[in-house]
Design a protein around this motif. Sequence first.
Motif, PDB file in Angstrom:
ATOM      1  N   SER A  44      -0.967  -7.706  -8.167  1.00  0.00           N
ATOM      2  CA  SER A  44      -0.602  -8.167  -6.824  1.00  0.00           C
ATOM      3  C   SER A  44      -1.410  -7.407  -5.775  1.00  0.00           C
ATOM      4  CB  SER A  44       0.898  -7.974  -6.553  1.00  0.00           C
ATOM      5  OG  SER A  44       1.215  -6.599  -6.482  1.00  0.00           O
ATOM      6  N   VAL A  45      -1.473  -8.007  -4.601  1.00  0.00           N
ATOM      7  CA  VAL A  45      -2.057  -7.372  -3.416  1.00  0.00           C
ATOM      8  C   VAL A  45      -1.037  -7.548  -2.299  1.00  0.00           C
ATOM      9  CG1 VAL A  45      -3.938  -7.406  -1.716  1.00  0.00           C
ATOM     10  CG2 VAL A  45      -4.419  -7.921  -4.127  1.00  0.00           C
ATOM     11  N   GLY A  46      -0.740  -6.471  -1.603  1.00  0.00           N
ATOM     12  CA  GLY A  46       0.216  -6.528  -0.501  1.00  0.00           C
ATOM     13  C   GLY A  46      -0.268  -5.665   0.638  1.00  0.00           C
ATOM     14  N   GLU A  47       0.443  -5.743   1.749  1.00  0.00           N
ATOM     15  CA  GLU A  47       0.087  -4.890   2.878  1.00  0.00           C
ATOM     16  C   GLU A  47       1.313  -4.586   3.706  1.00  0.00           C
ATOM     17  OE1 GLU A  47      -2.556  -6.610   5.894  1.00  0.00           O
ATOM     18  OE2 GLU A  47      -1.939  -8.586   5.208  1.00  0.00           O
ATOM     19  N   ALA A  48       1.231  -3.509   4.459  1.00  0.00           N
ATOM     20  CA  ALA A  48       2.336  -3.112   5.334  1.00  0.00           C
ATOM     21  C   ALA A  48       1.764  -2.310   6.498  1.00  0.00           C
ATOM     22  CB  ALA A  48       3.353  -2.271   4.572  1.00  0.00           C
ATOM     23  N   PHE A  49       2.488  -2.355   7.598  1.00  0.00           N
ATOM     24  CA  PHE A  49       2.150  -1.545   8.760  1.00  0.00           C
ATOM     25  C   PHE A  49       3.177  -0.425   8.871  1.00  0.00           C
ATOM     26  CE2 PHE A  49       0.146  -5.580   9.723  1.00  0.00           C
ATOM     27  CZ  PHE A  49      -1.079  -5.185  10.221  1.00  0.00           C
ATOM     28  N   PHE A  50       2.700   0.810   8.901  1.00  0.00           N
ATOM     29  CA  PHE A  50       3.567   1.966   9.073  1.00  0.00           C
ATOM     30  C   PHE A  50       3.281   2.541  10.456  1.00  0.00           C
ATOM     31  CE2 PHE A  50       2.939   1.548   4.480  1.00  0.00           C
ATOM     32  CZ  PHE A  50       4.254   1.507   4.045  1.00  0.00           C
ATOM     33  N   ILE A  88      -3.047  -1.309   2.596  1.00  0.00           N
ATOM     34  CA  ILE A  88      -3.279  -2.422   1.671  1.00  0.00           C
ATOM     35  C   ILE A  88      -2.984  -1.880   0.274  1.00  0.00           C
ATOM     36  CG2 ILE A  88      -4.889  -4.164   0.833  1.00  0.00           C
ATOM     37  CD1 ILE A  88      -4.479  -4.374   3.834  1.00  0.00           C
ATOM     38  N   PHE A  89      -2.075  -2.554  -0.451  1.00  0.00           N
ATOM     39  CA  PHE A  89      -1.641  -2.114  -1.777  1.00  0.00           C
ATOM     40  C   PHE A  89      -2.259  -3.011  -2.841  1.00  0.00           C
ATOM     41  CE2 PHE A  89       1.876  -1.405   1.222  1.00  0.00           C
ATOM     42  CZ  PHE A  89       1.968  -0.027   1.155  1.00  0.00           C
ATOM     43  N   PHE A  90      -3.028  -2.410  -3.740  1.00  0.00           N
ATOM     44  CA  PHE A  90      -3.637  -3.119  -4.860  1.00  0.00           C
ATOM     45  C   PHE A  90      -2.927  -2.653  -6.125  1.00  0.00           C
ATOM     46  CE2 PHE A  90      -6.803  -2.603  -1.559  1.00  0.00           C
ATOM     47  CZ  PHE A  90      -7.383  -3.856  -1.474  1.00  0.00           C
ATOM     48  N   THR A  91      -2.251  -3.557  -6.808  1.00  0.00           N
ATOM     49  CA  THR A  91      -1.533  -3.186  -8.023  1.00  0.00           C
ATOM     50  C   THR A  91      -2.226  -3.805  -9.232  1.00  0.00           C
ATOM     51  OG1 THR A  91       0.553  -3.061  -6.815  1.00  0.00           O
ATOM     52  CG2 THR A  91       0.682  -3.206  -9.221  1.00  0.00           C
TER      53      THR A  91
END
Length: 146
Positions: free
Chosen positions: A68-74, A82-85
């Motif tokens: 999966s690929v995801g993203e979040a704003f902190f 950007i999260f690469f799993t």
Amino acid sequence: MKRVDVAYVLLVDEHEKNVLLVKNKGPGASYYTLPGGAVEQGETLEEAAIREVKEETGLDVQLGGIFSVGEAFFKERGHHAIFFTFTGRIIGGEINISLPKEIEEITWMSTELAEQYVHISNGFEGLIDSKTTVPYILRGAGRPES
């Protein structure tokens, strides 16, 4: 906002019933994630994923495709993450907490329970069990010369 790339690895046991998670010590409360962490400058996503799993769990892994690929704003940290799993399999090493200031537990958790900790959105339940991946493609020669 600063862009931060994070590489995680989804490791499932030989019976395909449990996922390996690490319990991170947080500023308020501890929390579970897949093993992984920030990509360092000059490092590929694959190199970061393999290094982070080794640092956090003591295990050597071989990576498969992208799970999966995801993203979040902190906003509090000023990060756009950007999260690469990746999927992966254990090829050596022994489970060991080598970073006790960061990691308080390494545990196997059922795939159903683990989904709440690997940031799978509503509507995608069962994604871990589906074993769906896409290829990771490193274009060019890899790292730039320093």
